[in-house]
Design a protein around this motif. Structure first.
Motif, mmCIF file in Angstrom:
data_model
loop_
_atom_site.group_PDB
_atom_site.id
_atom_site.type_symbol
_atom_site.label_atom_id
_atom_site.label_comp_id
_atom_site.label_asym_id
_atom_site.label_seq_id
_atom_site.Cartn_x
_atom_site.Cartn_y
_atom_site.Cartn_z
ATOM 1 N N PRO A 26 1.225 6.253 0.535
ATOM 2 C CA PRO A 26 0.153 6.715 1.418
ATOM 3 C C PRO A 26 -0.493 5.554 2.182
ATOM 4 O O PRO A 26 -0.733 4.499 1.627
ATOM 5 C CB PRO A 26 -0.857 7.357 0.469
ATOM 6 N N ASP A 27 -0.744 5.789 3.433
ATOM 7 C CA ASP A 27 -1.376 4.808 4.302
ATOM 8 C C ASP A 27 -2.831 5.224 4.507
ATOM 9 O O ASP A 27 -3.092 6.253 5.135
ATOM 10 C CB ASP A 27 -0.627 4.765 5.633
ATOM 11 N N ILE A 63 -3.095 12.984 2.093
ATOM 12 C CA ILE A 63 -2.551 13.421 3.379
ATOM 13 C C ILE A 63 -1.857 14.768 3.204
ATOM 14 O O ILE A 63 -1.935 15.624 4.084
ATOM 15 C CB ILE A 63 -1.606 12.351 3.966
ATOM 16 N N ASN A 100 4.314 10.571 6.304
ATOM 17 C CA ASN A 100 3.235 10.713 5.326
ATOM 18 C C ASN A 100 3.353 11.975 4.479
ATOM 19 O O ASN A 100 2.653 12.122 3.484
ATOM 20 C CB ASN A 100 1.882 10.703 6.042
#
Length: 115
Positions: A26-27, A63, A100
């Motif tokens: 995850p970003d 996300i 994502n």
């Protein structure tokens, strides 16, 4: 019936992921960008009409949770504008999720869009 098939396809892809379709780590910046984009779409008026949705978007845990909130966002937008523009606006968020969420989820959504 089509919605049931799409739902089952998405559910199956979540429950039986493979290494190729798993999203990358995850970003946090992507999460913030997606949240801001969804909140911008909802708008001030939409947040007033549906404060629970605004809260769920703002405090989503992942996300992937935001991915599933798109349906609720589309429903809320339909109350403010016509259905086709609401769905198009939510569909425009899809590129933000690439990388994502699993490829299977994106492909399932894209197959549903072509029908």
């Amino acid at each position: 019936m089509l919605r049931v098939k799409t739902f089952l396809s998405t559910l199956t892809s979540i429950l039986t992921p493979n290494a190729d379709s798993a999203p990358q780590a995850p970003d946090p910046q992507a999460m913030v960008l997606i949240q801001k984009s969804m909140l911008r779409l909802l708008g001030v008026r939409g947040a007033e009409i549906n404060p629970q949705l605004e809260h769920r978007i703002r405090y989503a845990s992942s996300i992937e949770a935001l991915w599933f909130l798109r349906a609720d966002l589309a429903q809320a937008l339909c109350l403010q504008r016509d259905e086709s523009s609401a769905l198009a606006a939510v569909s425009d968020l899809t590129p933000l999720f690439e990388g994502n969420v699993s490829k299977a989820q994106l492909q399932s959504f894209q197959r549903g869009q072509r029908r």
